[in-house]
Each structure stands twice: as C-alpha cells, then as structure tokens.
Design a protein around this motif. Structure first.
Motif, PDB file in Angstrom:
ATOM      1  N   GLU A 126     -38.016  28.328   4.526  1.00  0.00           N
ATOM      2  CA  GLU A 126     -38.013  29.077   3.263  1.00  0.00           C
ATOM      3  C   GLU A 126     -36.610  29.107   2.654  1.00  0.00           C
ATOM      4  N   SER A 127     -35.614  29.225   3.506  1.00  0.00           N
ATOM      5  CA  SER A 127     -34.236  29.194   3.014  1.00  0.00           C
ATOM      6  C   SER A 127     -33.951  27.866   2.332  1.00  0.00           C
ATOM      7  N   GLN A 128     -34.350  26.790   2.969  1.00  0.00           N
ATOM      8  CA  GLN A 128     -34.153  25.460   2.401  1.00  0.00           C
ATOM      9  C   GLN A 128     -34.842  25.325   1.044  1.00  0.00           C
ATOM     10  N   THR A 129     -36.082  25.760   0.964  1.00  0.00           N
ATOM     11  CA  THR A 129     -36.832  25.661  -0.290  1.00  0.00           C
ATOM     12  C   THR A 129     -36.129  26.402  -1.418  1.00  0.00           C
ATOM     13  N   ASN A 130     -35.636  27.588  -1.140  1.00  0.00           N
ATOM     14  CA  ASN A 130     -35.014  28.385  -2.197  1.00  0.00           C
ATOM     15  C   ASN A 130     -33.636  27.871  -2.582  1.00  0.00           C
ATOM     16  N   PHE A 131     -32.898  27.336  -1.648  1.00  0.00           N
ATOM     17  CA  PHE A 131     -31.623  26.721  -2.030  1.00  0.00           C
ATOM     18  C   PHE A 131     -31.870  25.477  -2.893  1.00  0.00           C
ATOM     19  N   GLN A 132     -32.917  24.720  -2.589  1.00  0.00           N
ATOM     20  CA  GLN A 132     -33.268  23.570  -3.432  1.00  0.00           C
ATOM     21  C   GLN A 132     -33.630  24.024  -4.852  1.00  0.00           C
ATOM     22  N   LEU A 133     -34.417  25.099  -4.958  1.00  0.00           N
ATOM     23  CA  LEU A 133     -34.782  25.623  -6.274  1.00  0.00           C
ATOM     24  C   LEU A 133     -33.563  26.175  -7.010  1.00  0.00           C
ATOM     25  N   ALA A 134     -32.645  26.776  -6.263  1.00  0.00           N
ATOM     26  CA  ALA A 134     -31.421  27.285  -6.892  1.00  0.00           C
ATOM     27  C   ALA A 134     -30.636  26.145  -7.536  1.00  0.00           C
ATOM     28  N   ILE A 135     -30.518  25.030  -6.838  1.00  0.00           N
ATOM     29  CA  ILE A 135     -29.828  23.864  -7.403  1.00  0.00           C
ATOM     30  C   ILE A 135     -30.517  23.414  -8.687  1.00  0.00           C
ATOM     31  N   GLN A 136     -31.839  23.441  -8.666  1.00  0.00           N
ATOM     32  CA  GLN A 136     -32.617  22.983  -9.823  1.00  0.00           C
ATOM     33  C   GLN A 136     -32.406  23.879 -11.049  1.00  0.00           C
ATOM     34  N   TYR A 137     -32.344  25.193 -10.842  1.00  0.00           N
ATOM     35  CA  TYR A 137     -32.325  26.118 -11.973  1.00  0.00           C
ATOM     36  C   TYR A 137     -30.931  26.590 -12.371  1.00  0.00           C
TER      37      TYR A 137
END
Length: 202
Positions: free
Chosen positions: A43-54
């Motif tokens: 879950e941490s990985q998923t949210n850091f990826q989304l943070a980069i995106q947004y």
C-alpha cells in the motif's frame, strides 16, 4: 496509534471524496508515509506511485520517488529501487533542498541495491558519484567498503585492493579505516598471497 489511524481515515476520505483536489498528490504522499509506518509496503508503494503522478515538480515529488524506491527495496525489487533512486538524482538537480538532503542517501542506496542485486555497474557508478561529490562522507566510506567487498567476492581482489589502498592513503584517520584494512588483507588471502596477507593482518 490512534493518531495514525485517524490520519489514515482522513487521508482516505480526502482521496475518495475529492479526486480532483489540488491536495491529492500531497494526500497520497502522506498516505504512503502512513502505510510505511505500519510496514504495509504494497500500500505504501501504491500511494508513493500515485503521489509522483499527482504532485507537480517539487521537493515533495522527489521525496515520493525516494520513498517509492525504499518500498521497492523492502519488497526486493532492487532494479526498480535503483531506477527510482536514480530518478531523484537525475531529475532534481535544480531543486537545492533535494540535492542537499536526498542525493547522497539516494546514491548510497543505489550502491546497496546494486550489490544486493548483483548489478555491480550500478553500484560502482553510484560510488564514483559519491567519491566525486561527497568524498569525506560516512556514506561514501561505507559504500566503498561494500563495493570493494563485492568486487573481491566476484573474483577481482586486485581491483578491490587498489580501491582500499587509495582510500587508506586519502583518509588515514577515517573511522572505517580498520575495516578497510581488514578487507584489504582478505584480498591478499584470496589470491593466496599469504605473506602479504599476514603482514596486512599484523
């Protein structure tokens, strides 16, 4: 613990209810940290990826890249970790606080991931940058020792010994010097140069 649970709930509410919010990138970055603190690496990985995106191009985006790499390292995706630590160094040289706070640890982590994954080229390239940019850093000393030991393990003790000798000559009072001298002795032993090894151990 209760405060962390409250943060998670509030951040999830924000991301679910306001998908067009200008705070979405920051919310995913904070969610990544929350899941990191609970050791929920996927879950941490998923949210850091989304943070980069947004997130826009800024220091927070660099942190998201760095922490994404950290989660990939924890999940043994060492190639992914190397790529994202490298993104920090490659993309954010124009952001002074990122260069000051993240470049050195990112390069050190590339060394660690490269050695762990058998990618000696990535490790030695990162070490070269550490030596050039941070020659007196504890991270640099540790990286040199890790890379030298790996070079020895892979069957090139003479090359490792040259690295150790250069380090000992340029940093005679470094706290890691005893460990480097010991590693140097092992390079002699690996080549069956036992007299030289004995002298070095002494």
């Amino acid at each position: 613990t209760n405060a962390l649970e409250l943060a998670l709930k509030s951040l999830r509410d924000l991301t679910n209810r306001f998908p067009s919010s200008p705070l979405l990138g920051k919310a995913h970055l904070d969610l990544g940290w929350c899941f990191w603190l609970t050791t929920n690496m996927p879950e941490s990985q998923t949210n850091f990826q989304l943070a980069i995106q947004y997130l826009p191009f800024c220091a927070d985006q660099a942190i998201a890249y760095f922490k994404l790499a950290d989660t990939e390292f924890r999940l043994t995706n060492y190639a992914g970790a190397i790529a994202n630590y490298s993104n920090v160094v490659a993309k954010f040289s124009s952001v002074p606080e990122v260069e000051t706070n993240l470049f050195e640890p990112a390069l050190y982590q590339i060394v660690q991931a490269g050695v762990t994954n058998g990618d000696l080229a990535a490790a030695t390239n990162a070490l070269a940058q550490l030596l050039a940019w941070y020659p007196n850093s504890f991270h640099t000393d540790g990286a040199l020792l890790v890379v030298g030991l790996e070079i020895t393990r892979q069957g090139d003790p003479a090359r490792a010994r040259r690295m150790f000798t250069e380090f000992a000559n340029t940093a005679p009072n470094d706290p890691l010097r005893p460990a480097v001298e010991l590693a140097k002795a092992r390079t002699y032993e690996q080549e069956n140069l036992l007299i030289d090894a004995l002298k070095q151990y002494e």
